[in-house]
Design a protein around this motif. Sequence first.
Motif, PDB file in Angstrom:
ATOM      1  N   THR A 139       0.799  -1.231   0.000  1.00  0.00           N
ATOM      2  CA  THR A 139       0.000   0.000   0.000  1.00  0.00           C
ATOM      3  C   THR A 139       0.828   1.276   0.000  1.00  0.00           C
ATOM      4  N   GLY A 140       2.139   1.168   0.228  1.00  0.00           N
ATOM      5  CA  GLY A 140       2.984   2.357   0.241  1.00  0.00           C
ATOM      6  C   GLY A 140       3.005   3.085   1.563  1.00  0.00           C
ATOM      7  N   ILE A 141       2.640   2.381   2.640  1.00  0.00           N
ATOM      8  CA  ILE A 141       2.673   2.969   3.987  1.00  0.00           C
ATOM      9  C   ILE A 141       4.101   3.384   4.332  1.00  0.00           C
ATOM     10  N   ASP A 142       4.243   4.536   4.982  1.00  0.00           N
ATOM     11  CA  ASP A 142       5.577   5.062   5.293  1.00  0.00           C
ATOM     12  C   ASP A 142       6.205   4.429   6.524  1.00  0.00           C
ATOM     13  N   GLU A 143       5.371   4.088   7.513  1.00  0.00           N
ATOM     14  CA  GLU A 143       5.909   3.625   8.799  1.00  0.00           C
ATOM     15  C   GLU A 143       4.964   2.584   9.372  1.00  0.00           C
ATOM     16  N   ILE A 144       5.512   1.538   9.973  1.00  0.00           N
ATOM     17  CA  ILE A 144       4.698   0.425  10.468  1.00  0.00           C
ATOM     18  C   ILE A 144       4.987   0.189  11.946  1.00  0.00           C
ATOM     19  N   HIS A 145       3.917   0.077  12.722  1.00  0.00           N
ATOM     20  CA  HIS A 145       4.020  -0.320  14.133  1.00  0.00           C
ATOM     21  C   HIS A 145       3.131  -1.544  14.311  1.00  0.00           C
ATOM     22  N   ALA A 146       3.734  -2.703  14.608  1.00  0.00           N
ATOM     23  CA  ALA A 146       3.000  -3.966  14.671  1.00  0.00           C
ATOM     24  C   ALA A 146       2.964  -4.522  16.085  1.00  0.00           C
ATOM     25  N   SER A 147       2.120  -5.553  16.260  1.00  0.00           N
ATOM     26  CA  SER A 147       1.968  -6.252  17.552  1.00  0.00           C
ATOM     27  C   SER A 147       1.601  -5.281  18.675  1.00  0.00           C
ATOM     28  N   LEU A 148       0.698  -4.362  18.396  1.00  0.00           N
ATOM     29  CA  LEU A 148       0.338  -3.331  19.366  1.00  0.00           C
ATOM     30  C   LEU A 148      -0.942  -3.675  20.117  1.00  0.00           C
ATOM     31  N   LEU A 149      -0.942  -3.383  21.400  1.00  0.00           N
ATOM     32  CA  LEU A 149      -2.169  -3.397  22.186  1.00  0.00           C
ATOM     33  C   LEU A 149      -2.814  -2.017  22.065  1.00  0.00           C
ATOM     34  N   PRO A 150      -4.109  -1.872  22.450  1.00  0.00           N
ATOM     35  CA  PRO A 150      -4.759  -0.557  22.343  1.00  0.00           C
ATOM     36  C   PRO A 150      -3.969   0.577  22.995  1.00  0.00           C
ATOM     37  N   GLU A 151      -3.382   0.296  24.180  1.00  0.00           N
ATOM     38  CA  GLU A 151      -2.614   1.359  24.838  1.00  0.00           C
ATOM     39  C   GLU A 151      -1.321   1.683  24.096  1.00  0.00           C
ATOM     40  N   ASP A 152      -0.792   0.683  23.349  1.00  0.00           N
ATOM     41  CA  ASP A 152       0.413   0.926  22.548  1.00  0.00           C
ATOM     42  C   ASP A 152       0.105   1.868  21.377  1.00  0.00           C
ATOM     43  N   LYS A 153      -1.100   1.734  20.814  1.00  0.00           N
ATOM     44  CA  LYS A 153      -1.499   2.633  19.725  1.00  0.00           C
ATOM     45  C   LYS A 153      -1.595   4.065  20.234  1.00  0.00           C
ATOM     46  N   LEU A 154      -2.126   4.218  21.440  1.00  0.00           N
ATOM     47  CA  LEU A 154      -2.192   5.547  22.064  1.00  0.00           C
ATOM     48  C   LEU A 154      -0.798   6.134  22.195  1.00  0.00           C
ATOM     49  N   ASP A 155       0.149   5.322  22.680  1.00  0.00           N
ATOM     50  CA  ASP A 155       1.527   5.796  22.855  1.00  0.00           C
ATOM     51  C   ASP A 155       2.147   6.201  21.517  1.00  0.00           C
ATOM     52  N   ALA A 156       1.822   5.451  20.459  1.00  0.00           N
ATOM     53  CA  ALA A 156       2.382   5.758  19.136  1.00  0.00           C
ATOM     54  C   ALA A 156       1.861   7.097  18.625  1.00  0.00           C
ATOM     55  N   VAL A 157       0.575   7.355  18.833  1.00  0.00           N
ATOM     56  CA  VAL A 157      -0.011   8.635  18.422  1.00  0.00           C
ATOM     57  C   VAL A 157       0.612   9.779  19.218  1.00  0.00           C
ATOM     58  N   ALA A 158       0.746   9.579  20.530  1.00  0.00           N
ATOM     59  CA  ALA A 158       1.328  10.616  21.388  1.00  0.00           C
ATOM     60  C   ALA A 158       2.771  10.909  20.983  1.00  0.00           C
ATOM     61  N   ALA A 159       3.516   9.871  20.577  1.00  0.00           N
ATOM     62  CA  ALA A 159       4.912  10.063  20.154  1.00  0.00           C
ATOM     63  C   ALA A 159       4.981  10.923  18.894  1.00  0.00           C
ATOM     64  N   MET A 160       4.073  10.701  17.964  1.00  0.00           N
ATOM     65  CA  MET A 160       4.050  11.524  16.748  1.00  0.00           C
ATOM     66  C   MET A 160       3.715  12.979  17.078  1.00  0.00           C
ATOM     67  N   GLN A 161       2.825  13.169  18.038  1.00  0.00           N
ATOM     68  CA  GLN A 161       2.479  14.531  18.450  1.00  0.00           C
ATOM     69  C   GLN A 161       3.678  15.222  19.093  1.00  0.00           C
ATOM     70  N   ARG A 162       4.428  14.475  19.877  1.00  0.00           N
ATOM     71  CA  ARG A 162       5.641  15.052  20.489  1.00  0.00           C
ATOM     72  C   ARG A 162       6.674  15.434  19.445  1.00  0.00           C
ATOM     73  N   ASP A 163       6.641  14.735  18.310  1.00  0.00           N
ATOM     74  CA  ASP A 163       7.567  15.053  17.215  1.00  0.00           C
ATOM     75  C   ASP A 163       7.104  16.257  16.406  1.00  0.00           C
ATOM     76  N   GLY A 164       5.990  16.861  16.821  1.00  0.00           N
ATOM     77  CA  GLY A 164       5.511  18.066  16.157  1.00  0.00           C
ATOM     78  C   GLY A 164       4.449  17.846  15.107  1.00  0.00           C
ATOM     79  N   HIS A 165       3.934  16.625  14.973  1.00  0.00           N
ATOM     80  CA  HIS A 165       2.927  16.329  13.961  1.00  0.00           C
ATOM     81  C   HIS A 165       1.517  16.630  14.476  1.00  0.00           C
ATOM     82  N   THR A 166       0.665  17.081  13.570  1.00  0.00           N
ATOM     83  CA  THR A 166      -0.776  17.118  13.824  1.00  0.00           C
ATOM     84  C   THR A 166      -1.324  15.810  13.284  1.00  0.00           C
TER      85      THR A 166
END
Length: 669
Positions: free
Chosen positions: A506-533
Amino acid sequence: MNWFRKWWYGNWAVPVISGLLILASFGVQYLGGGAWNTVVGPQWWVDAGEHAHGSGQVFTLANLLMLAAAVVAGYGIVLNAVRALMTKMISIDLLVSVAAIGATIIGNFWEAAAVTFLFAIGHALEAATMNKTRSALAELVAVAPDFAVVMRDGEQQEVPAHQVRMGEIVLVKNGAKVPVDGQVVAGTGALDEASITGESIPVEKSKSDQVFAGTISRSGFLQVLATGVGADTTLARIIHRVEEAQDAKARTQAFIDRFSTWYTPAVFILALLTGLITQDVVLALTLLVIGCPGALVISIPVAIVAGIGRAARNGILIKGGEYLETSAKISAVAVDKTGTLTEGRPKLTDIVVLDQTLSRTDVLRWAAAAEAGSEHPLARPILDSAREEGVGPVGIPGDVTPVAGKGIVSAVEDTRVLIGNAPLLEQYGVTDSVGADAAANDLAAQGKTPMIVAVDDAVIGVIAVADQIRTDAPKMVERLHAAGVDKVVMLTGDTRLVAEAIGKATGIDEIHASLLPEDKLDAVAAMQRDGHTVAMVGDGVNDAPALATADIGVAMGAAGSAVAVETADIALMGDNLMKLPESVSLAKRTISVMRQNIFIALATVVALLIGVFAGGVTMSVGMLVHEGSVLVVILNAMRLMRNDQHSTAMSKAARSPATQTKDTQAVDA
């Protein structure tokens, strides 16, 4: 008479009557001859004119007609100004009122009439434009059905749509509107769901399919069990959501409102100081007119209403102006895999036999028996395949023990059956001597979810379940990048090999696998800390924490979910992936129009102020240019109501049979 009454109480009666009086004044003055241009009224009236202006000629018939025009156009303006003052607000209407009254006092009736007349035209244009930009809402209201045909006492009865009761059978005939949300219990037909999902191609419906109020039957005959009636239908919820969204203010609009509360008094002070310093009343009054921030005030709301209305017409519900503004800043999009990049309907794709004494059917029978008591989504395709091949489990399933992150352990016919991954075998002391782990890895590399099957202490085979990649998933990622999104990230609970296979396809830029629901939250928060909306696209259940944390939560296929319609920041009513980049593009276009409008409004005010002090810009000319800027702002916002040809073409391509028949890749659920 009804049309006359409607016109009389409409937006255009005042400017039309005022305009006719102005034309009559010019006609009397230039075409009527001297007899029409004489002083009118009793002697005391003439004396008053002599005292105030040095000449009774101020009260000629031409001037009185001009004064009447100013009164007709200005009455409502003065009334609005007084009402605003009563709530301790200094409004634009007050600026115009003071300028018009001042012009009248000094005998400048033409200026008073011109200012009020032009302002009345501007007000009518604004009202008409807001009605036009709310046309998407009007269209939604228009598609609401008025009547329904229901089965009562064994007979067909036509009743008002709002009187249909839950659980009744509603008949939908060819050409009729569906009056309720419900489930088809009999019949087949094709429904036009454009009012709900924005998709123009009719959708075939048959038994057990869901239908929505406001959709239109294009063929066939359906019997529908009512599950949502009246205000509880999807259409009613959409109308309510769009109403709220179009009235909600963006941050920029709130700033402009605060700016206006200080700007308007500042114009009054500037005009007063100018009058005192120059002793020129006309100049001071002209500044009041020139300083009107009308175009500035309307610049934001007209764009927001147009943008949200355009989105709603395309089956995209945006929660309000603030979320529209935030969507324009999206730089990273996080997507769940199942149901977003894939179709969400997994199927059994492979059965690898590793015990030579058993057949393919034997491995499937043991796996189905083990999964019979499981609630895991991947159990369903295994059980369905087993039943199709005649080896489905019979009777009550045995004990099933889920092992988090590894699989399940089941008791089948006094036999222990393991179905899961290699760590599950290790935990229960089962030796993999037949290459099950290698076979599982090969299947995972193809984008499938492998499960090792072991009976007692022996591995008998590996089965794999897979979903299909959506045909438009790669194009969605490409379009998101084209819309200015820096990266598209997959967040999935599946294994790394499966996720990488889908990401590559599909051309996805970045992959985070084997995640629990709370891990997905952490991944979103990490992107926000990097300055992303960050925008998060998910199903709203196991993705709920990440959706809540993201700057924008997006719900896919929300037409069937009341919760998604009410809570998602952006709800994509249909199941078309291309709506996601379309919503980002539309948000960026809307914000661009807002900025253009602000620039036009401020540049006009600055240019007029320079023109006043430099000479040459009169009160009437200033108001004409001012109202011209309002018109330009309105027309600029109206561009948002036009179809985005590129988005339309891509949307059609995503739905075309040619696209849908392309080879698809099997991937994990």
